[in-house]
Design a protein around this motif. Structure first.
Motif, PDB file in Angstrom:
ATOM      1  N   PRO A 103      19.573  37.294  -0.556  1.00 36.01           N
ATOM      2  CA  PRO A 103      20.829  37.405  -1.971  1.00 36.01           C
ATOM      3  C   PRO A 103      20.543  39.712  -1.972  1.00 36.01           C
ATOM      4  N   HIS A 104      19.364  39.550  -1.532  1.00 28.80           N
ATOM      5  CA  HIS A 104      19.110  41.293  -1.717  1.00 28.80           C
ATOM      6  C   HIS A 104      19.278  41.865  -1.317  1.00 28.80           C
ATOM      7  N   TYR A 105      20.457  41.833   0.514  1.00 31.07           N
ATOM      8  CA  TYR A 105      20.241  42.289   0.850  1.00 31.07           C
ATOM      9  C   TYR A 105      22.611  42.893   0.342  1.00 31.07           C
ATOM     10  N   THR A 106      22.796  43.887   1.050  1.00 33.97           N
ATOM     11  CA  THR A 106      23.918  43.613   0.711  1.00 33.97           C
ATOM     12  C   THR A 106      24.639  44.205   1.969  1.00 33.97           C
ATOM     13  N   PRO A 107      25.763  43.840   2.334  1.00 32.77           N
ATOM     14  CA  PRO A 107      26.377  44.269   3.287  1.00 32.77           C
ATOM     15  C   PRO A 107      27.140  45.432   3.235  1.00 32.77           C
ATOM     16  N   ASP A 108      27.497  46.286   4.665  1.00 32.83           N
ATOM     17  CA  ASP A 108      28.439  47.313   4.629  1.00 32.83           C
ATOM     18  C   ASP A 108      29.582  46.994   3.932  1.00 32.83           C
ATOM     19  N   LYS A 109      29.531  46.006   4.712  1.00 37.22           N
ATOM     20  CA  LYS A 109      31.269  45.576   4.837  1.00 37.22           C
ATOM     21  C   LYS A 109      31.139  44.319   3.339  1.00 37.22           C
ATOM     22  N   LEU A 110      32.324  43.998   2.957  1.00 38.95           N
ATOM     23  CA  LEU A 110      32.679  43.058   1.310  1.00 38.95           C
ATOM     24  C   LEU A 110      32.944  42.154   1.762  1.00 38.95           C
ATOM     25  N   LEU A 111      33.822  41.584   2.206  1.00 40.85           N
ATOM     26  CA  LEU A 111      34.044  40.480   2.776  1.00 40.85           C
ATOM     27  C   LEU A 111      35.466  40.132   1.105  1.00 40.85           C
ATOM     28  N   PHE A 112      37.057  40.482   1.549  1.00 39.87           N
ATOM     29  CA  PHE A 112      37.591  39.458   0.114  1.00 39.87           C
ATOM     30  C   PHE A 112      37.568  40.490  -1.283  1.00 39.87           C
ATOM     31  N   ARG A 113      36.705  41.427  -0.891  1.00 42.46           N
ATOM     32  CA  ARG A 113      36.774  41.753  -2.386  1.00 42.46           C
ATOM     33  C   ARG A 113      37.642  43.802  -1.852  1.00 42.46           C
ATOM     34  N   GLU A 114      38.215  43.185  -0.848  1.00 42.24           N
ATOM     35  CA  GLU A 114      39.005  44.793  -0.276  1.00 42.24           C
ATOM     36  C   GLU A 114      40.314  45.337  -2.044  1.00 42.24           C
ATOM     37  N   GLN A 115      40.650  44.881  -2.565  1.00 35.39           N
ATOM     38  CA  GLN A 115      41.066  44.843  -3.812  1.00 35.39           C
ATOM     39  C   GLN A 115      40.584  45.130  -4.394  1.00 35.39           C
ATOM     40  N   GLN A 116      40.071  44.410  -5.776  1.00 38.32           N
ATOM     41  CA  GLN A 116      38.347  44.956  -5.958  1.00 38.32           C
ATOM     42  C   GLN A 116      38.049  46.407  -5.818  1.00 38.32           C
ATOM     43  N   ILE A 117      37.768  46.651  -5.176  1.00 41.17           N
ATOM     44  CA  ILE A 117      36.801  47.656  -4.562  1.00 41.17           C
ATOM     45  C   ILE A 117      38.144  48.950  -4.468  1.00 41.17           C
ATOM     46  N   GLN A 118      39.383  48.879  -3.833  1.00 40.11           N
ATOM     47  CA  GLN A 118      40.127  49.943  -3.857  1.00 40.11           C
ATOM     48  C   GLN A 118      40.852  50.503  -5.537  1.00 40.11           C
ATOM     49  N   LYS A 119      40.284  49.475  -6.197  1.00 38.94           N
ATOM     50  CA  LYS A 119      40.517  49.480  -7.908  1.00 38.94           C
ATOM     51  C   LYS A 119      39.868  50.372  -8.014  1.00 38.94           C
ATOM     52  N   MET A 174      38.849  44.169 -14.586  1.00 41.33           N
ATOM     53  CA  MET A 174      38.474  43.497 -13.666  1.00 41.33           C
ATOM     54  C   MET A 174      38.012  42.589 -13.780  1.00 41.33           C
ATOM     55  N   VAL A 175      38.711  41.409 -13.200  1.00 40.00           N
ATOM     56  CA  VAL A 175      38.185  39.694 -12.813  1.00 40.00           C
ATOM     57  C   VAL A 175      37.759  39.110 -11.199  1.00 40.00           C
ATOM     58  N   PHE A 176      36.761  39.161 -11.362  1.00 37.33           N
ATOM     59  CA  PHE A 176      36.475  38.583  -9.549  1.00 37.33           C
ATOM     60  C   PHE A 176      36.138  36.599  -9.789  1.00 37.33           C
ATOM     61  N   PRO A 177      37.442  36.688  -9.220  1.00 35.38           N
ATOM     62  CA  PRO A 177      37.408  35.465  -9.265  1.00 35.38           C
ATOM     63  C   PRO A 177      36.532  34.792  -7.803  1.00 35.38           C
ATOM     64  N   ALA A 178      36.190  33.138  -8.510  1.00 37.77           N
ATOM     65  CA  ALA A 178      34.586  33.105  -7.541  1.00 37.77           C
ATOM     66  C   ALA A 178      35.828  32.649  -6.048  1.00 37.77           C
ATOM     67  N   TYR A 179      34.675  32.271  -5.021  1.00 36.03           N
ATOM     68  CA  TYR A 179      35.085  32.213  -3.498  1.00 36.03           C
ATOM     69  C   TYR A 179      35.172  30.846  -3.569  1.00 36.03           C
ATOM     70  N   ASN A 180      36.194  30.731  -2.325  1.00 32.93           N
ATOM     71  CA  ASN A 180      36.874  29.558  -1.851  1.00 32.93           C
ATOM     72  C   ASN A 180      35.978  29.127  -0.902  1.00 32.93           C
ATOM     73  N   ALA A 181      36.012  27.807  -0.605  1.00 31.96           N
ATOM     74  CA  ALA A 181      34.413  27.201   0.659  1.00 31.96           C
ATOM     75  C   ALA A 181      35.350  27.973   1.829  1.00 31.96           C
ATOM     76  N   GLU A 182      36.357  28.227   2.623  1.00 32.24           N
ATOM     77  CA  GLU A 182      36.398  29.113   2.934  1.00 32.24           C
ATOM     78  C   GLU A 182      35.848  30.381   3.562  1.00 32.24           C
ATOM     79  N   GLU A 183      36.605  31.365   2.208  1.00 33.31           N
ATOM     80  CA  GLU A 183      35.555  32.593   2.439  1.00 33.31           C
ATOM     81  C   GLU A 183      34.247  32.723   2.278  1.00 33.31           C
TER      82      GLU A 183
END
Ligand SMILES: Nc1ncnc2c1ncn2[C@@H]1O[C@H](COP(=O)(O)OP(=O)(O)O)[C@@H](O)[C@H]1O
Ligand SMILES: [Mg+2]
Length: 399
Positions: A23-39, A200-209
């Motif tokens: 869990p300590h590793y942070t990937p360079d690309k965070l999937l499904f968070r484009e919108q939050q990162i943009q804001k 800003m709210v971060f929603p929970a991920y669903n199984a597919e994500e």
């Protein structure tokens, strides 16, 4: 005989590099968070032109990518500011480890003045130091992660936001983060309006994500062909089921890989994920217990202790129930324990709130008795293994 280390290193393993699935590793690309990162990027961008930025409050359940996203944006901001010679500084504080106004401020100025030692200086002095740093014309971002863990959070936020009124040059921008979805409603209204200029709210991920997130990590962490796709899907499904927690998903696959190695298996299958589930849930609960405020830990400790001593209780309907305690006896035991640890003893009104908190975290269950001669009583039952919880708290208290 072969060298011990040679033997160990030559042992078959499913991992290419285990680090990528911690869990300590942070990937360079965070999937499904484009919108939050943009804001976040939009809110902070003004700092690069010497403008003030609104404070931002981010909340959402554990494992929804808040910490990873905030760190990601902060590091991009600081990199870019460095390239452009813009007067922007920032720092990240995990308030779980720095849980008072004084500690947070000390941590911040230590990051900005690494060559100084501020130990023992007054809060006022440290605060002035921070103002001085900003006042040289810098736009400063303070990421306060798990800000709800700060004991005197209202004073901290009030102090920091007042700084902007005092500064003629430079500015402070607070980016507060909390896993506690209710936290902002507990804040003093003034603090709330300044911290939550933007939210800003971060929603929970669903199984597919979660499956996509895990697949990316698995490619980096495991040798080719060493993880069944079904295992990844199952880990994603388990994590989605309860809370959509990416940390849990990652931990499940990591522990499953370790179990496969231990058994000398060539591949991680669903079976290992199933077995990892128990381990991971235990880790998560014990970790949660240790981050509770001290008084709540003591109440939980009283509950665990009593549960271990207590024979099963006969209910009115004649059934027996294990580990059911009276709310009053828990309070009495708590008071004794608090005195033993020389902690201040809290009022019974606070105690009732504390019980509600513990129930909200799912650590205990409570039921109300029907109205009887003695009025209503609350029954308390521990949600997890009493022995493990007791041991974890003991370890924390004596650490
Ligand atoms: N969108 C994502 N893509 C890849 N990994 C993620 C993503 N979101 C979270 N993670 C990973 O899940 C774990 C938990 O994320 P974190 O940011 O710590 O959650 P939070 O702060 O909301 O509790 C971290 O290991 C993080 O790298
Ligand atoms: Mg976090």
């Amino acid at each position: 005989m072969a060298n011990l280390f040679e033997q160990l290193l030559a042992r078959e393993t499913v991992f290419r590099d285990r680090n990528y699935i911690t869990p300590h590793y942070t990937p360079d690309k965070l999937l499904f968070r484009e919108q939050q990162i943009q804001k976040m990027t939009e809110i902070l961008a003004g700092l690069l032109n010497g403008k003030r930025a609104d404070n931002l409050f981010i909340y959402g359940k554990v494992g929804t990518g808040k910490t990873a996203s905030a760190r990601h944006v902060l590091s991009h901001l600081l990199d870019f500011a460095g390239q452009k010679n813009a007067q922007v500084s920032g720092t990240y504080v995990n308030c779980r480890n720095h849980n008072s106004k004084y500690r947070v401020l000390s941590k911040i100025v230590k990051d900005f003045y690494p060559e100084h030692n501020f130990m023992g200086y007054s809060a006022a002095f440290i605060y002035e130091k921070l103002l001085g740093f900003a006042g040289e014309g810098r736009g400063i971002v303070l990421v306060l992660d798990e800000v709800d863990k700060v004991k005197d959070v209202d004073e901290l936020i009030y102090g920091l936001s007042r700084a902007n009124d005092e500064l003629r040059k430079g500015s402070l921008c607070i980016l507060g983060i909390s896993n506690n979805v209710m936290f902002k409603d507990d804040l003093d209204p003034r603090t709330k309006s300044s911290l939550c200029q933007q939210e800003m709210v971060f929603p929970a991920y669903n199984a597919e994500e979660l499956k996509s997130i895990l697949s990316e990590r698995a490619k980096l962490a495991f040798n080719e062909g060493c993880v069944d796709e079904a295992a990844v899907s199952l880990a994603a499904a388990f994590a989605a089921q309860e809370s959509g927690d990416a940390r849990k998903a990652v931990m499940l696959l990591m522990r499953a890989g370790e179990l496969a190695d231990k058994k000398g298996l060539a591949r991680v299958s669903e079976e290992e994920v199933r077995r990892a589930k128990r381990l991971v849930e235990e880790e998560i609960i014990l970790n949660m217990v240790l981050t509770l405020p001290q008084q709540e830990q003591l109440v939980l400790y009283a509950i665990a202790g009593l549960t271990l001593e207590r024979p099963p209780l006969k209910t009115l309907t004649g059934e027996t129930e294990e580990g059911v305690l009276y709310s009053g006896e828990v309070y009495d035991t708590y008071v004794k324990i608090a005195k033993k640890f020389k902690e201040t003893v809290v009022s019974s009104r606070w105690y009732r709130e504390c019980i509600s908190q513990l129930e909200m975290y799912g650590l205990i269950l409570t039921t109300q008795s029907g109205k009887g001669v003695k009025g209503q009583t609350r029954f308390i039952k521990l949600g997890y293994d009493a022995k493990k919880i007791k041991e974890a708290i003991e370890k924390g208290l004596t650490a």
